[in-house]
Enzyme design. Sequence first.
Site, PDB file in Angstrom:
ATOM      1  N   HIS A  72      35.026  32.367  45.805  1.00  0.00           N
ATOM      2  CA  HIS A  72      34.163  33.116  46.720  1.00  0.00           C
ATOM      3  C   HIS A  72      34.910  33.647  47.934  1.00  0.00           C
ATOM      4  O   HIS A  72      34.368  34.456  48.684  1.00  0.00           O
ATOM      5  CB  HIS A  72      33.017  32.218  47.203  1.00  0.00           C
ATOM      6  CG  HIS A  72      32.279  31.556  46.086  1.00  0.00           C
ATOM      7  ND1 HIS A  72      32.531  30.261  45.701  1.00  0.00           N
ATOM      8  CD2 HIS A  72      31.311  32.015  45.260  1.00  0.00           C
ATOM      9  CE1 HIS A  72      31.742  29.947  44.679  1.00  0.00           C
ATOM     10  NE2 HIS A  72      31.005  30.993  44.396  1.00  0.00           N
ATOM     11  N   CYS A  94      38.468  35.683  44.034  1.00  0.00           N
ATOM     12  CA  CYS A  94      38.348  36.757  43.056  1.00  0.00           C
ATOM     13  C   CYS A  94      38.899  38.054  43.658  1.00  0.00           C
ATOM     14  O   CYS A  94      38.618  38.370  44.817  1.00  0.00           O
ATOM     15  CB  CYS A  94      36.888  36.944  42.669  1.00  0.00           C
ATOM     16  SG  CYS A  94      36.584  38.394  41.635  1.00  0.00           S
ATOM     17  N   HIS A 122      25.409  32.075  52.189  1.00  0.00           N
ATOM     18  CA  HIS A 122      26.198  31.944  50.971  1.00  0.00           C
ATOM     19  C   HIS A 122      27.677  31.933  51.336  1.00  0.00           C
ATOM     20  O   HIS A 122      28.118  32.631  52.237  1.00  0.00           O
ATOM     21  CB  HIS A 122      25.879  33.097  50.017  1.00  0.00           C
ATOM     22  CG  HIS A 122      26.491  32.950  48.659  1.00  0.00           C
ATOM     23  ND1 HIS A 122      27.806  33.259  48.396  1.00  0.00           N
ATOM     24  CD2 HIS A 122      25.966  32.525  47.476  1.00  0.00           C
ATOM     25  CE1 HIS A 122      28.063  33.036  47.123  1.00  0.00           C
ATOM     26  NE2 HIS A 122      26.969  32.593  46.547  1.00  0.00           N
ATOM     27  N   GLU A 124      30.326  33.171  49.976  1.00  0.00           N
ATOM     28  CA  GLU A 124      31.018  34.465  49.946  1.00  0.00           C
ATOM     29  C   GLU A 124      30.675  35.289  51.183  1.00  0.00           C
ATOM     30  O   GLU A 124      31.564  35.901  51.796  1.00  0.00           O
ATOM     31  CB  GLU A 124      30.653  35.261  48.695  1.00  0.00           C
ATOM     32  CG  GLU A 124      31.360  36.615  48.635  1.00  0.00           C
ATOM     33  CD  GLU A 124      30.902  37.497  47.496  1.00  0.00           C
ATOM     34  OE1 GLU A 124      30.906  38.737  47.669  1.00  0.00           O
ATOM     35  OE2 GLU A 124      30.532  36.971  46.431  1.00  0.00           O
ATOM     36  N   SER A 217      23.867  29.218  41.690  1.00  0.00           N
ATOM     37  CA  SER A 217      24.657  30.426  41.451  1.00  0.00           C
ATOM     38  C   SER A 217      23.832  31.657  41.794  1.00  0.00           C
ATOM     39  O   SER A 217      22.782  31.905  41.191  1.00  0.00           O
ATOM     40  CB  SER A 217      25.089  30.486  39.978  1.00  0.00           C
ATOM     41  OG  SER A 217      25.514  31.784  39.618  1.00  0.00           O
TER      42      SER A 217
END
Length: 280
Positions: A72, A94, A122, A124, A217
Amino acid sequence: MKILIADHFGMCFGVRDAIAQAEQLAQKGPLTILGELVHNPVVRERLRAQGVREGSLGETPASDRVVMITAHGASNAKRAALQSTGGKVADATCPLVHHAHEQLRRLVTAGFFPIVIGKLGHVEVQGLIGDFPDTAVLDSARDVSRLPICARYGIISQTTQPIGFVREIVDLVRRSRPASEVRFVDTVCKPTKDRQLALRKLIREADAIVVVGGHTSNNTRQLVASCRAAGKVAYHIEVPDELQADWFRKIDVVGLTAGTSTLPETVQAVHKRLLQIAST
């Protein structure tokens, strides 16, 4: 009962590469992942079985232990703080999350007020806004009214948001701030788009849909939300044992899809269980 599998489903390359990197490092020595590598309990258990532990950024790593940034991503500020401890740092972010970071940085450098469309809190999103504390996070249409008045808005998105929702929010910002310049950079990742597009086909053809993935998720939950928004029955499961035969007594066609952090073998096991239910 007929079982239809989505044209695109399950693990994306970013998650696959992060898991492979973690397993390779675990073979060489102690490894601590800073949080959940991916939001999937099956993956986390597999890594724990290999001696991998989960920790927090505030921990000072032992000199012999490698610490890993999750898929993330993290802010540059957190990376610098981690490196300052003297520990060995591995980065499993990623590449498409790296791309989102770069696009946000460019917008801020160009003088735009930064906006991220995504889930507040979150990991990310926290990484994206970590270097730009004034960033507004838009989690719903209601949040648009809270934006400060600015001449220029620069918008990106959390990589796992539904692109339709993202475009709706961008359009709403433009309508609510007609005198302002609004620049939008699409950072929703292609695997997310592919899975959402494939899901639309399942929604048209199936009576109910099984979505496999971690309950925390975001992209998996978005698949479930898309099903229910279209009026379809959706069952969100993490492992095949959660499937109940009673769910499918009046179902002729069931669709099967999975989030981007779901292992292929988990999807295969769910498919096998659905075939067993269908046979009875």
